[in-house]
Every structure is written in C-alpha cells, then in structure tokens.
Design a protein around this motif. Structure first.
Motif, PDB file in Angstrom:
ATOM      1  N   LEU A 133       0.828  -1.198   0.000  1.00 46.50           N
ATOM      2  CA  LEU A 133       0.000   0.000   0.000  1.00 46.50           C
ATOM      3  C   LEU A 133       0.868   1.256   0.000  1.00 46.50           C
ATOM      4  O   LEU A 133       0.622   2.192  -0.762  1.00 46.50           O
ATOM      5  CB  LEU A 133      -0.933  -0.016   1.214  1.00 46.50           C
ATOM      6  N   VAL A 134       1.916   1.262   0.831  1.00 52.27           N
ATOM      7  CA  VAL A 134       2.833   2.406   0.884  1.00 52.27           C
ATOM      8  C   VAL A 134       3.498   2.595  -0.474  1.00 52.27           C
ATOM      9  O   VAL A 134       3.590   3.714  -0.989  1.00 52.27           O
ATOM     10  CB  VAL A 134       3.886   2.216   2.003  1.00 52.27           C
ATOM     11  N   HIS A 135       3.949   1.505  -1.075  1.00 49.55           N
ATOM     12  CA  HIS A 135       4.601   1.579  -2.388  1.00 49.55           C
ATOM     13  C   HIS A 135       3.634   2.130  -3.441  1.00 49.55           C
ATOM     14  O   HIS A 135       3.987   3.005  -4.230  1.00 49.55           O
ATOM     15  CB  HIS A 135       5.097   0.185  -2.803  1.00 49.55           C
ATOM     16  N   LEU A 136       2.407   1.638  -3.417  1.00 53.36           N
ATOM     17  CA  LEU A 136       1.413   2.101  -4.379  1.00 53.36           C
ATOM     18  C   LEU A 136       1.111   3.582  -4.177  1.00 53.36           C
ATOM     19  O   LEU A 136       1.054   4.351  -5.146  1.00 53.36           O
ATOM     20  CB  LEU A 136       0.129   1.283  -4.254  1.00 53.36           C
ATOM     21  N   LEU A 137       0.951   3.986  -2.924  1.00 56.78           N
ATOM     22  CA  LEU A 137       0.651   5.394  -2.648  1.00 56.78           C
ATOM     23  C   LEU A 137       1.804   6.305  -3.057  1.00 56.78           C
ATOM     24  O   LEU A 137       1.584   7.385  -3.605  1.00 56.78           O
ATOM     25  CB  LEU A 137       0.302   5.579  -1.172  1.00 56.78           C
ATOM     26  N   LYS A 138       3.046   5.866  -2.828  1.00 53.76           N
ATOM     27  CA  LYS A 138       4.207   6.660  -3.266  1.00 53.76           C
ATOM     28  C   LYS A 138       4.212   6.800  -4.782  1.00 53.76           C
ATOM     29  O   LYS A 138       4.486   7.884  -5.312  1.00 53.76           O
ATOM     30  CB  LYS A 138       5.505   6.019  -2.791  1.00 53.76           C
ATOM     31  N   ASP A 139       3.910   5.712  -5.491  1.00 52.82           N
ATOM     32  CA  ASP A 139       3.852   5.763  -6.956  1.00 52.82           C
ATOM     33  C   ASP A 139       2.774   6.735  -7.421  1.00 52.82           C
ATOM     34  O   ASP A 139       2.985   7.512  -8.355  1.00 52.82           O
ATOM     35  CB  ASP A 139       3.586   4.377  -7.542  1.00 52.82           C
ATOM     36  N   ILE A 141       1.522   9.290  -5.734  1.00 50.87           N
ATOM     37  CA  ILE A 141       1.935  10.659  -5.404  1.00 50.87           C
ATOM     38  C   ILE A 141       2.956  11.153  -6.418  1.00 50.87           C
ATOM     39  O   ILE A 141       2.868  12.293  -6.901  1.00 50.87           O
ATOM     40  CB  ILE A 141       2.495  10.725  -3.958  1.00 50.87           C
ATOM     41  N   GLU A 142       3.914  10.312  -6.767  1.00 49.82           N
ATOM     42  CA  GLU A 142       4.934  10.685  -7.749  1.00 49.82           C
ATOM     43  C   GLU A 142       4.288  10.971  -9.109  1.00 49.82           C
ATOM     44  O   GLU A 142       4.635  11.936  -9.787  1.00 49.82           O
ATOM     45  CB  GLU A 142       5.966   9.572  -7.886  1.00 49.82           C
ATOM     46  N   PHE A 143       3.319  10.153  -9.478  1.00 43.24           N
ATOM     47  CA  PHE A 143       2.615  10.354 -10.744  1.00 43.24           C
ATOM     48  C   PHE A 143       1.898  11.704 -10.751  1.00 43.24           C
ATOM     49  O   PHE A 143       1.993  12.471 -11.714  1.00 43.24           O
ATOM     50  CB  PHE A 143       1.614   9.209 -10.968  1.00 43.24           C
ATOM     51  N   VAL A 144       1.204  12.018  -9.663  1.00 42.67           N
ATOM     52  CA  VAL A 144       0.472  13.284  -9.567  1.00 42.67           C
ATOM     53  C   VAL A 144       1.440  14.460  -9.577  1.00 42.67           C
ATOM     54  O   VAL A 144       1.210  15.469 -10.258  1.00 42.67           O
ATOM     55  CB  VAL A 144      -0.423  13.303  -8.305  1.00 42.67           C
ATOM     56  N   MET A 145       2.552  14.344  -8.850  1.00 44.10           N
ATOM     57  CA  MET A 145       3.549  15.433  -8.813  1.00 44.10           C
ATOM     58  C   MET A 145       4.136  15.665 -10.198  1.00 44.10           C
ATOM     59  O   MET A 145       4.335  16.814 -10.610  1.00 44.10           O
ATOM     60  CB  MET A 145       4.651  15.113  -7.798  1.00 44.10           C
ATOM     61  N   SER A 150       4.586  18.969 -15.007  1.00 42.25           N
ATOM     62  CA  SER A 150       4.516  19.042 -16.470  1.00 42.25           C
ATOM     63  C   SER A 150       3.506  20.107 -16.932  1.00 42.25           C
ATOM     64  O   SER A 150       3.661  20.674 -17.995  1.00 42.25           O
ATOM     65  CB  SER A 150       4.158  17.685 -17.068  1.00 42.25           C
ATOM     66  N   LYS A 151       2.511  20.383 -16.117  1.00 45.55           N
ATOM     67  CA  LYS A 151       1.520  21.406 -16.463  1.00 45.55           C
ATOM     68  C   LYS A 151       1.968  22.797 -16.022  1.00 45.55           C
ATOM     69  O   LYS A 151       1.320  23.786 -16.350  1.00 45.55           O
ATOM     70  CB  LYS A 151       0.174  21.089 -15.795  1.00 45.55           C
ATOM     71  N   GLY A 152       3.073  22.851 -15.255  1.00 44.97           N
ATOM     72  CA  GLY A 152       3.568  24.149 -14.798  1.00 44.97           C
ATOM     73  C   GLY A 152       2.733  24.747 -13.708  1.00 44.97           C
ATOM     74  O   GLY A 152       2.699  25.954 -13.542  1.00 44.97           O
TER      75      GLY A 152
END
Length: 155
Positions: A133-139, A141-145, A150-152
């Motif tokens: 779950l922690v690994h998935l949530l980190k992924d 969060i990284e995806f959203v960041m 990328s959108k500035g």
C-alpha cells in the motif's frame, strides 16, 4: 479465400515435394523481384536443391555476384548489423516477453492493492499488504507530482 495451415516438415512424397519446390521457388523469386522494384533495393537469391546440379540464381549470376561483392566489401559491423540466427531471435523475443510479463505483474499487483482498499474487510495490520500500500501510494503521489510539474502548476 484463405489457405489452410501448412505443417512445416519434409514432404514425404518425392514428386509432391519437387512440385512444391518449383511453385514456392517461383513465388519467392516473384516476391523478391517485386521487393527490388517497389522499394528500390538491390537483391539476389541463390537457391540450391538436390534436383539441379547448378544452383538457381536470380536475377542473373553476374548481378548476384555484384550484390554479394558489394555486401562483402562492407565493414564487418555493418554486414552483421541486422543479421541474426535462430538463437538471437529467440533470445530477443524472450527478453521482450519477460519485460511484458514484468509490467503485467506490476499492474496486477497494483490492481490487487486497489481492490483490497475497495473491500470493506481490508486488513490494515498485514505488514506485506501495508508495504504494498505504501509503495502504491508513493507511486501515485509521484505520478500526480509529475503531472503537476509538467503542467507548470507547481510553485
């Protein structure tokens, strides 16, 4: 109308085998001629068979010699750049399939974690599940960041 599937094995009947060779050879040489004409490439074919003492050469022995001479004059690294034998081909296919399998396993793992979160009886005390779950949530969060950057929109 489609053709039926052909077994790739030696044809036991000698006369049928000889007729098949003649038809297939004609088809192969026609395709090679079309390839050379349509794509503007130089090509040759040399076909050895047990039925003729001399090999069949396309387009002519002189033209085939020119093509082979041109090929032999290339540096060794350029000669073999696109060549591969059965082992190399199978290794390449296996590597691609292993990469695809690994990606699918990762996707399945993520889907399992998401499914577990959606279930009402999810055991949050399980250490392995919590690590996933922690690994998935980190992924996530990284995806959203990365999307935000990328959108500035950051800062």
């Amino acid at each position: 109308m489609g053709r039926k599937k052909v077994k790739h094995e030696l044809i036991p009947n000698e006369s049928v085998r000889k007729a098949t060779l003649k038809k297939r050879k004609a088809g192969l040489l026609k395709k090679l001629s079309e390839l050379a004409t349509l794509c503007g490439v130089t090509a040759c074919a040399i076909i050895f068979s047990g039925y003729n003492t001399q090999p069949d050469v396309w387009p002519s022995p002189i033209d085939a010699f020119r093509v082979l001479d041109k090929f032999n004059n290339l540096p060794a690294d350029k000669q073999g750049k696109y060549m591969m034998d059965q082992k190399v081909l199978l290794r390449r296919i296996m590597l691609q399939l292993n990469e695809k399998l690994e990606k699918q396993r990762e996707k399945n793992r993520e889907l399992e974690v998401e499914l577990a979160l959606a279930e009402t009886n999810y055991d949050f005390n399980s250490l392995q599940s919590s690590e996933e779950l922690v690994h998935l949530l980190k992924d996530k969060i990284e995806f959203v960041m990365n999307k935000i950057e990328s959108k500035g929109l950051k800062g």
